[in-house]
Design a protein around this motif. Structure first.
Motif, PDB file in Angstrom:
ATOM      1  N   ARG A 197       0.818  -1.197   0.000  1.00 34.68           N
ATOM      2  CA  ARG A 197       0.000   0.000   0.000  1.00 34.68           C
ATOM      3  C   ARG A 197       0.861   1.260   0.000  1.00 34.68           C
ATOM      4  NH1 ARG A 197      -5.299  -1.339   3.626  1.00 34.68           N
ATOM      5  NH2 ARG A 197      -5.392  -3.551   3.216  1.00 34.68           N
ATOM      6  N   SER A 198       0.296   2.312  -0.517  1.00 36.99           N
ATOM      7  CA  SER A 198       1.008   3.582  -0.564  1.00 36.99           C
ATOM      8  C   SER A 198       0.907   4.287   0.772  1.00 36.99           C
ATOM      9  CB  SER A 198       0.399   4.476  -1.665  1.00 36.99           C
ATOM     10  OG  SER A 198       0.927   5.757  -1.607  1.00 36.99           O
TER      11      SER A 198
ATOM     12  N   GLU B 217       0.834  10.996   1.873  1.00 36.58           N
ATOM     13  CA  GLU B 217      -0.255  11.744   2.468  1.00 36.58           C
ATOM     14  C   GLU B 217      -1.083  12.413   1.395  1.00 36.58           C
ATOM     15  OE1 GLU B 217       1.413  14.456   5.167  1.00 36.58           O
ATOM     16  OE2 GLU B 217       2.121  12.949   6.576  1.00 36.58           O
ATOM     17  N   ARG B 218      -2.293  12.718   1.742  1.00 30.34           N
ATOM     18  CA  ARG B 218      -3.217  13.344   0.805  1.00 30.34           C
ATOM     19  C   ARG B 218      -2.978  14.847   0.758  1.00 30.34           C
ATOM     20  NH1 ARG B 218      -9.737  13.478   1.727  1.00 30.34           N
ATOM     21  NH2 ARG B 218     -10.258  14.898   0.073  1.00 30.34           N
TER      22      ARG B 218
ATOM     23  N   GLN C 187      -7.736   5.188  -2.856  1.00 28.54           N
ATOM     24  CA  GLN C 187      -6.414   5.080  -3.477  1.00 28.54           C
ATOM     25  C   GLN C 187      -5.907   6.442  -3.939  1.00 28.54           C
ATOM     26  OE1 GLN C 187      -4.501   2.062  -3.920  1.00 28.54           O
ATOM     27  NE2 GLN C 187      -2.995   3.666  -4.218  1.00 28.54           N
TER      28      GLN C 187
ATOM     29  N   GLN D  28      -4.761   8.441  -0.966  1.00 29.80           N
ATOM     30  CA  GLN D  28      -3.464   7.971  -0.479  1.00 29.80           C
ATOM     31  C   GLN D  28      -2.332   8.431  -1.389  1.00 29.80           C
ATOM     32  OE1 GLN D  28      -3.932   3.739  -0.210  1.00 29.80           O
ATOM     33  NE2 GLN D  28      -5.023   3.807   1.755  1.00 29.80           N
TER      34      GLN D  28
END
Length: 922
Positions: free
Chosen positions: A14-15, A18-19, A562, A565
């Motif tokens: 998973r990545s 940060e958003r 996704q 992320q």
């Protein structure tokens, strides 16, 4: 059928990024154009000295205006007329109006310019550093500026064509004397492409909490405000105006308008020849039978409307396409040209598609304005996001009753037999419901902030602030519950549950798409089994539009998470989505129940369904939803699509991701290891072993094996950013071929001798395909066709620019070093030799002249000559002859040696022919 052995996939990676924060597009653009206007004034004062630097934004705006004027003279007149009222205003106001109205789509592109106009020591320091970097790369900056200008110009040109199409639609649909206004909302929507006045822009920017999501937003908001203002004074008249908009959108005309009272657009005479005013239709006191009779008469009058004058219908592609599809009795697999013809003229198709967007946006904005400016609403536009701000105990109140009334009014048309009327009514209800949910999401976010502040106030023993916050929390909670009730009661229970199984496939798809949007707007309400089950049920629908919508309903939550992320910025229209509230674990039950149906959808007759189904399965894999799946049938079905010629390229690519997850060689990356070349060679060997096992399963003769599937693998790998290096690392590919390991299954079990032969053939085929793809990407068409008869070659006007860059040179050197030995190694395998014999044609001639490569070149042409003389396979002879011919061309230093070798081959052939003729004579 291709069957494969599989194993449980490892945990997904998973990545951790940060958003990125989401900013207001309109606010940034507004600040930028004001700063640009100020800078422009300063430059005008000192215009006499030095060279004047032209602002790229001004250049793009001028280009946009010139192209739009050239596209449509009538549009130019309309724009000029609307701007004449503001001629007395300042230059800054005129520039603001032009930018906000003409090029709203380019707001986002204008954001970075805000930094240039800003002052301050720290910012100036950064700007100077940035300037130094740009000076060092002046050519790159010029290229980027040119690309940006070109992109904006294309966008402006596209918008100009859209405006022209809307203007043409207006001429066909509206009478000459019909003007935009409350009496004709349809004219208002069709003319919403015109630039708004500066007063409208100022009012919108200062008083409206909506983002500008299209060039029509400001004009549509002004129109919606007038409707709600009328509704506050005369609800019946406002609802008549909205119903007339709906009916006019689906083929109605001035004669079908419900009378609104007052003067009419078409003068009516009484028996004495005197003008008379129409009597306003009273909706409130009309019983069910009268309403049904009225609607029936209207629908009957609209049946004769020409398809090319219907602005909105159930089919998103327009009424002409809908009529042609019905006449052809189905949605067959006709070619693209036939589908384009079904849509009607390009002008109509473009205008109808854009009007549908305008129609949806108007009802969305109407729902927002009804909530915030209805008679029962209070001012709620104050900033409340600062957690350190002193919060008053003001009560938040939105006019939920007004929106409920409007949704109820249009929902009364949902049972009408005519599908276009149903679609228009449902689309209006959906858009208003989405507006309500967006507002409720804002209230929930504010309530979360208030709760945090309340806890802090209680902890700090600030009783007065805690009391005020408690009042505010209660107010926000009541308002949010009121809005939730509007959507759940009036739309979901009152409309959706009856229409998601509508007889019209487009209406069914529309309803499922609306529910999909709601799961992102309020996942705390709609991302539950109660609503997710509808997506599973509609996967079995007979129409592919509905199946796509159902699959998208399951896919969108994963994609939204996704994207967050990965730090992707939300579009302005998606700012209020509650992505942070999405809990993907809530989809576990519906995925488990309908997994077999999702898997079967990757073999759907429609490629569009296959692609969405595969994307959904890939998201399930990455998020661990398939970790416990022990059904070999599921994995086999997915794996087969990676090598299927019936699957689209995107489906094959996504299916290959599944294969990689089951191969040990791909468990960990290898890019940063001691030997990335060795790791890549192992990965290539593993992929080839899998493919070899797949194509040799069953009683298939060794000479009938479809090694062409290697082309699919190479094409898929080139579309995978993280794995593309596998088919451009020539050393790794050649190493995998030379190592000659036994083919194994996904469980590291030897696949057998037949699979070993197939694996070698697939690896060589992958090398040949990868070389051809890479050369095709960097070289021009003339290089690829250098060995073809000019009369037989297909010339292309859009040939690539010749490029003999480092990538092509690296490929050529690697192949030139390895090919002589490979030709000797596989001399007895006709299929492998056939693939190797074509590779010399892809070598760049400049490497032949290198002194250190002379011996390799001499060995290559010698081996090619021997292969040509000893082979009897037609394909091998053809490819070898073309390679020998290509090596004799060009200006490289080895042309003489090439011609000498070719002469030897010709002499040998001549002697053989003479010998054969002599034996025949004897």
């Amino acid at each position: 059928n291709i069957t494969t052995m599989t194993e449980t996939t490892p945990a997904p990676r998973r990545s951790g990024r940060e958003r990125k924060p989401v900013e207001s597009v309109y606010s940034d653009a507004k600040k930028e154009v004001v700063a640009a206007a100020s800078a422009k004034k300063k430059k005008a004062v000192s215009r006499g000295g030095g060279k004047r630097k032209r602002n790229p934004a001004d250049e793009e705006s001028d280009t946009s205006e010139n192209e739009e004027d050239a596209e449509d003279d009538d549009q130019e007149g309309a724009v000029t007329a609307s701007d004449d009222d503001d001629e007395e205003e300042s230059d800054s106001e005129e520039e603001t109006t032009e930018d906000d109205g003409d090029d709203d789509d380019d707001f986002e592109a204008a954001k970075p310019k805000k930094k240039k106009a800003s002052g301050g020591g720290a910012r100036n320091t950064k700007a100077s550093k940035k300037t130094k970097i740009q000076i060092g790369k002046s050519s790159n900056k010029s290229t980027k500026t040119t690309k940006s200008t070109t992109t904006t110009t294309k966008s402006s040109t596209a918008q100009g064509k859209i405006n022209s199409a809307l203007s043409t639609l207006s001429k066909h649909v509206l009478p000459p004397n019909e003007e935009p206004g409350l009496k004709s909302l349809i004219a208002g929507l069709l003319s919403s492409y015109r630039p708004p006045k500066s007063s409208q822009v100022a009012n919108f920017s200062s008083n409206v909490a909506l983002n500008v999501t299209s060039p029509y937003t400001i004009n549509l908001h002004s129109l919606a405000e007038r409707v709600i203002e009328m509704h506050n004074d005369n609800p019946n008249k406002a609802q008549l105006a909205l119903l007339n908009l709906l009916f006019r959108s689906v083929g109605g005309g001035p004669d079908t308008d419900l009378p609104m009272g007052g003067a009419t657009t078409a003068t009516t005479m009484d028996e004495n020849g005197e003008e008379q005013e129409e009597e306003e239709t009273d909706l409130e006191h009309m019983d069910t039978e009268e309403w049904a009779e009225l609607v029936t008469d209207l629908v009957d009058d609209m049946r004769h409307a020409p398809a090319n004058q219907i602005l909105l219908c159930a089919d998103p592609l327009g009424a002409v396409h809908q009529q042609n599809a019905l006449n052809s009795h189905g949605d067959g697999e006709g070619d693209v040209e036939e589908e384009e013809k079904k849509k009607g003229s390009k002008q109509y198709a473009l205008g109808a598609a854009e009007f549908r967007k305008i129609y949806q946006e108007f009802w969305y904005i109407l729902g927002y304005v009804a909530l915030t400016e209805g008679g029962m609403a209070t001012n709620t536009q104050q900033e409340e996001d600062d957690e350190d701000e002193e919060v008053s105990g003001s009560v938040v109140r939105l006019d939920a009753e007004l929106v409920k009334e409007l949704i109820g009014r249009v929902s009364e048309l949902a049972p009408v037999g005519q599908p276009d009327v149903r679609a228009a009514a449902i689309l209006a209800a959906i858009s208003m419901s989405h507006a309500v949910l967006d507002q409720s999401a804002q209230l929930v976010k504010k309530m979360d902030v208030a709760k945090r502040q309340y806890k802090a106030a209680v902890k700090g023993e600030n009783e007065s602030k805690a009391e005020a916050l408690k009042v505010r929390i209660d107010s926000l909670n009541r308002s949010a519950e009121d809005l939730q009730e509007v959507v759940v009661t009036n739309y979901v229970n009152g409309l959706f549950v009856h229409r998601y199984r509508d007889s019209n496939e487009h209406i069914r798809a529309m309803c499922i798409e609306s529910l999909s949007r709601m799961t992102l707007q309020r996942p705390d309400l709609f991302l539950t089994d109660k609503y997710l089950k509808y997506f599973g049920w509609m996967l079995h629908d007979k129409d592919h539009h509905v199946r796509i919508a159902a699959l998208n309903g399951l896919y969108q939550p994963f994609k939204a998470v996704q994207d967050a992320q990965d730090g992707k910025e939300l579009a302005p229209a998606d700012e209020f989505l509650m992505i942070d509230k999405i809990q993907l674990g809530l989809l576990e039950n519906v995925v488990g129940k309908f997994l077999s149906r999702i898997v079967s959808a990757i073999k759907d007759p429609k490629p569009e369904v296959q692609e969405v189904a595969m994307k959904t399965l890939l998201m399930l894999l990455k998020n661990g939803f398939l970790d416990d799946c022990e059904d070999d049938g599921v994995w086999d079905t997915i794996n087969q699509r990676a090598l299927s010629e019936r699957a689209s390229p995107s489906v094959r690519r996504d299916a290959l991701y599944f294969v990689f997850e089951q191969l040990e060689a791909f468990d960990d990356g290898g890019e940063g290891s001691e030997s990335s070349e060795r790791k890549r060679a192992q990965q290539l060997e593993a992929v080839a072993s899998y493919a070899a096992h797949a194509v040799t399963s069953g009683p298939i003769p060794i000479d009938k094996i479809k090694i062409e599937v290697a082309d699919f693998i190479v094409q898929s790998l080139r579309e995978m950013p993280e794995h593309r290096a596998l088919v451009t690392d020539w050393s790794a590919m050649l190493r995998a071929i030379k190592e000659d390991k036994s083919a194994t299954t996904a469980h590291n079990v030897k696949a057998g001798d037949r699979a070993d032969v197939a694996k070698q053939r697939i690896l060589v085929r992958m090398l040949a395909c990868a070389a051809q793809e890479e050369v095709g990407a960097v070289a021009d068409e003339s290089f690829l066709n250098s060995d073809v008869d000019p009369d037989m070659a297909n010339s292309s006007e859009k040939a690539k620019k010749a490029s003999m860059g480092r990538e092509h040179e690296t490929l050529s050197i690697a192949l030139l070093k390895a090919l002589p030995n490979l030709l000797l190694k596989f001399k007895g395998d006709t299929d492998v030799i056939s693939e190797l014999a074509c590779l010399p044609r892809f070598l760049v001639p400049t490497v032949f002249s290198l002194p250190q490569r002379k011996q390799d070149f001499m060995s290559l042409i010698k081996n090619l000559g021997e292969i040509y003389l000893s082979s009897s396979n037609e394909d091998t002879l053809d490819k070898t002859a073309r390679s020998l011919s290509s090596l004799c061309k060009g200006n490289h230093a080895r042309v003489t040696e090439s011609k000498a070798q070719l002469r030897k081959v010709v002499v040998e052939l001549r002697d053989r022919i003479v010998e054969l003729m002599s034996s025949d004579d004897s």
